[in-house]
Design an enzyme around this catalytic site. Structure first.
Site, PDB file in Angstrom:
ATOM      1  N   HIS A 150      -2.059  -5.588   1.479  1.00  0.00           N
ATOM      2  CA  HIS A 150      -3.315  -6.326   1.319  1.00  0.00           C
ATOM      3  C   HIS A 150      -2.995  -7.743   0.880  1.00  0.00           C
ATOM      4  O   HIS A 150      -2.088  -7.954   0.079  1.00  0.00           O
ATOM      5  CB  HIS A 150      -4.177  -5.666   0.238  1.00  0.00           C
ATOM      6  CG  HIS A 150      -5.260  -6.571  -0.293  1.00  0.00           C
ATOM      7  ND1 HIS A 150      -6.482  -6.701   0.320  1.00  0.00           N
ATOM      8  CD2 HIS A 150      -5.281  -7.427  -1.357  1.00  0.00           C
ATOM      9  CE1 HIS A 150      -7.217  -7.586  -0.357  1.00  0.00           C
ATOM     10  NE2 HIS A 150      -6.519  -8.035  -1.377  1.00  0.00           N
TER      11      HIS A 150
ATOM     12  N   LYS B  55       0.815  -1.212   0.000  1.00  0.00           N
ATOM     13  CA  LYS B  55       0.000   0.000   0.000  1.00  0.00           C
ATOM     14  C   LYS B  55       0.859   1.276   0.000  1.00  0.00           C
ATOM     15  O   LYS B  55       2.061   1.222   0.252  1.00  0.00           O
ATOM     16  CB  LYS B  55      -0.944  -0.033   1.213  1.00  0.00           C
ATOM     17  CG  LYS B  55      -1.958  -1.193   1.180  1.00  0.00           C
ATOM     18  CD  LYS B  55      -2.974  -1.084   2.328  1.00  0.00           C
ATOM     19  CE  LYS B  55      -3.986  -2.211   2.299  1.00  0.00           C
ATOM     20  NZ  LYS B  55      -5.050  -2.036   3.332  1.00  0.00           N
TER      21      LYS B  55
ATOM     22  N   TYR C 182     -12.487  -2.445  -3.544  1.00  0.00           N
ATOM     23  CA  TYR C 182     -13.031  -2.565  -2.197  1.00  0.00           C
ATOM     24  C   TYR C 182     -14.559  -2.421  -2.172  1.00  0.00           C
ATOM     25  O   TYR C 182     -15.132  -2.048  -1.130  1.00  0.00           O
ATOM     26  CB  TYR C 182     -12.381  -1.532  -1.279  1.00  0.00           C
ATOM     27  CG  TYR C 182     -11.004  -1.949  -0.773  1.00  0.00           C
ATOM     28  CD1 TYR C 182     -10.830  -3.119  -0.021  1.00  0.00           C
ATOM     29  CD2 TYR C 182      -9.879  -1.181  -1.028  1.00  0.00           C
ATOM     30  CE1 TYR C 182      -9.578  -3.497   0.445  1.00  0.00           C
ATOM     31  CE2 TYR C 182      -8.619  -1.554  -0.551  1.00  0.00           C
ATOM     32  CZ  TYR C 182      -8.481  -2.719   0.191  1.00  0.00           C
ATOM     33  OH  TYR C 182      -7.246  -3.096   0.670  1.00  0.00           O
TER      34      TYR C 182
ATOM     35  N   GLU D 155      -9.324 -10.639  -8.010  1.00  0.00           N
ATOM     36  CA  GLU D 155      -8.425  -9.499  -7.788  1.00  0.00           C
ATOM     37  C   GLU D 155      -7.242  -9.523  -8.768  1.00  0.00           C
ATOM     38  O   GLU D 155      -6.838  -8.476  -9.279  1.00  0.00           O
ATOM     39  CB  GLU D 155      -7.936  -9.507  -6.335  1.00  0.00           C
ATOM     40  CG  GLU D 155      -9.067  -9.224  -5.347  1.00  0.00           C
ATOM     41  CD  GLU D 155      -8.651  -9.298  -3.883  1.00  0.00           C
ATOM     42  OE1 GLU D 155      -9.454  -8.875  -3.028  1.00  0.00           O
ATOM     43  OE2 GLU D 155      -7.526  -9.764  -3.576  1.00  0.00           O
TER      44      GLU D 155
ATOM     45  N   ASN E  44      -2.190   0.170   6.744  1.00  0.00           N
ATOM     46  CA  ASN E  44      -1.681  -1.091   7.295  1.00  0.00           C
ATOM     47  C   ASN E  44      -0.798  -1.861   6.318  1.00  0.00           C
ATOM     48  O   ASN E  44      -0.696  -3.078   6.382  1.00  0.00           O
ATOM     49  CB  ASN E  44      -2.829  -1.941   7.873  1.00  0.00           C
ATOM     50  CG  ASN E  44      -3.824  -2.361   6.822  1.00  0.00           C
ATOM     51  OD1 ASN E  44      -3.727  -1.963   5.665  1.00  0.00           O
ATOM     52  ND2 ASN E  44      -4.786  -3.182   7.213  1.00  0.00           N
TER      53      ASN E  44
END
Ligand code: GDP
Length: 138
Positions: A115, A9, A49, A126, A112
């Site tokens: 993913h 990320k 998402y 995905e 965080n």
């Protein structure tokens, strides 16, 4: 052999952590069989998402994912989906186990660091969103 989809990320690319996280991936015997650095568009983040679109944190999530470059990856190995989620640790870094990516590097539940897909079925969807077949070399 199984494949999972990974995103390093924006908080990770910003802090030059892609190599450190890749080292943890490879140490867990997952093979990086596709990888590219991209800027996610707002539309891509919202689609990716979509399952969370009614959640209060959705706008923050989309903003976080489009705040800077990400590295999208396909990882391959035995039990890759579960194994990579173990490498990442719990979504909330405060609850993540020692020596996991999120315990070591995450700044918050939102930033965080990475993913990982939650099932082989989700992984296939995905992966298709970001890679064409000839970009994945096992
Ligand atoms: P994951 O599979 O561990 O990434 O977790 P989820 O699929 O449940 O959530 C997707 C992403 O949304 C997480 O990685 C977090 O970045 C973010 N997220 C989840 N829950 C929360 C929350 O309660 N607050 C905020 N700000 N972000 C959250």
């Amino acid at each position: 052999m199984e494949r999972t989809f990974s995103i390093l990320k924006p908080d990770a690319t910003r802090r030059n952590l892609t190599g450190a996280i890749n080292a943890m991936i490879e140490a867990a015997e997952l093979r990086i069989v596709a990888q590219k650095r991209v800027l996610m568009t707002r539309a891509q983040a919202e689609t990716f998402y979509a399952v969370h679109k009614e959640r209060p944190f959705f706008p923050e999530l989309v903003a976080t994912m489009t705040a800077g470059p990400v590295v999208v990856q396909v990882l391959e190995g035995n039990d890759a989906v579960r194994k990579y989620r173990d490498v990442l640790g719990a979504t909330d870094p405060a609850k993540a186990a020692a020596n996991t990516v999120r315990k070591k590097y995450a700044l918050s539940i939102s930033e965080n660091s990475a993913h990982g897909s939650d099932s082989p079925e989700t992984a296939a969807i995905e992966i298709q969103q970001f890679f064409s077949g000839n970009e994945i070399v096992g």
